[in-house]
Design a protein around this motif. Sequence first.
Motif, mmCIF file in Angstrom:
data_model
loop_
_atom_site.group_PDB
_atom_site.id
_atom_site.type_symbol
_atom_site.label_atom_id
_atom_site.label_comp_id
_atom_site.label_asym_id
_atom_site.label_seq_id
_atom_site.Cartn_x
_atom_site.Cartn_y
_atom_site.Cartn_z
ATOM 1 N N LYS A 137 -5.442 4.621 0.449
ATOM 2 C CA LYS A 137 -4.561 5.402 1.210
ATOM 3 C C LYS A 137 -4.389 4.622 2.509
ATOM 4 O O LYS A 137 -3.386 4.433 2.972
ATOM 5 N N ARG A 178 3.008 -0.999 -8.011
ATOM 6 C CA ARG A 178 1.892 -0.450 -8.297
ATOM 7 C C ARG A 178 0.814 -1.461 -7.999
ATOM 8 O O ARG A 178 0.874 -2.514 -8.465
ATOM 9 N N GLN A 201 -6.179 9.502 -9.521
ATOM 10 C CA GLN A 201 -6.019 9.802 -8.149
ATOM 11 C C GLN A 201 -5.190 8.587 -7.313
ATOM 12 O O GLN A 201 -4.207 9.190 -6.841
ATOM 13 N N ARG A 204 -3.019 6.454 -8.899
ATOM 14 C CA ARG A 204 -1.708 6.626 -9.533
ATOM 15 C C ARG A 204 -1.069 7.697 -9.065
ATOM 16 O O ARG A 204 0.142 7.829 -9.125
ATOM 17 N N ALA A 205 -1.800 9.085 -8.763
ATOM 18 C CA ALA A 205 -0.998 10.134 -8.261
ATOM 19 C C ALA A 205 -0.261 9.920 -6.951
ATOM 20 O O ALA A 205 0.691 10.365 -6.808
ATOM 21 N N VAL A 206 -1.285 9.339 -6.261
ATOM 22 C CA VAL A 206 -0.595 8.952 -4.838
ATOM 23 C C VAL A 206 0.646 8.089 -5.103
ATOM 24 O O VAL A 206 1.636 8.206 -4.378
ATOM 25 N N GLU A 207 0.418 7.009 -5.885
ATOM 26 C CA GLU A 207 1.488 6.080 -5.929
ATOM 27 C C GLU A 207 2.885 6.853 -6.418
ATOM 28 O O GLU A 207 3.976 6.576 -5.917
ATOM 29 N N ARG A 208 2.670 7.735 -7.483
ATOM 30 C CA ARG A 208 3.797 8.504 -7.783
ATOM 31 C C ARG A 208 4.427 9.338 -6.714
ATOM 32 O O ARG A 208 5.699 9.523 -6.714
ATOM 33 N N GLU A 209 3.203 10.095 -6.036
ATOM 34 C CA GLU A 209 4.057 11.140 -5.149
ATOM 35 C C GLU A 209 4.709 10.337 -4.000
ATOM 36 O O GLU A 209 5.559 10.829 -3.312
ATOM 37 N N GLU A 210 3.891 9.275 -3.428
ATOM 38 C CA GLU A 210 4.590 8.595 -2.377
ATOM 39 C C GLU A 210 5.641 7.437 -2.793
ATOM 40 O O GLU A 210 6.155 6.698 -1.872
ATOM 41 N N ARG A 211 5.787 7.400 -4.252
ATOM 42 C CA ARG A 211 6.727 6.511 -4.858
ATOM 43 C C ARG A 211 6.479 5.003 -4.110
ATOM 44 O O ARG A 211 7.483 4.256 -3.641
#
Length: 131
Positions: A40, A82, A69, A71-78
């Motif tokens: 992050k 990756r 976690q 991968r989730a940040v990558e999805r949420e923050e677009r």
Amino acid sequence: MRALIVEDEFLSRKVLRSFLMSLFEVDIVVNGKEAVDAFKLAHQEGNPYALILMDIMMPEVDGIEALEQIRAVEREERLTPRVKVIMTSALDDPKTVIKSFHDGEASGYIVKPVDKDKLFAELEKLKLIKE
């Protein structure tokens, strides 16, 4: 390019760093929680990691949970592209390999001990280095 080594074992950290230091700016953390925080922070600083080498079995947060976690940040923050994540483990267990790729969306998997040739072959496959 930046790389993050996530490894709780001192000798493994030292060996992996020696393999990568000529190719990447290398940071090291010792558990999955620190890996997520470092990931992050790197994005907040505008200097994200191109590669994460993630041990699976670690204290606090294991490698698979940390990868989920991230991968989730990558999805949420677009976030794109990756980060390429190579899981490392002493476990040559098909269930662990499948879980890493399916649940965690790992980019690669290397069974320890990691040798330079295996690591560089994975880096070539992921187009992080040229043959």
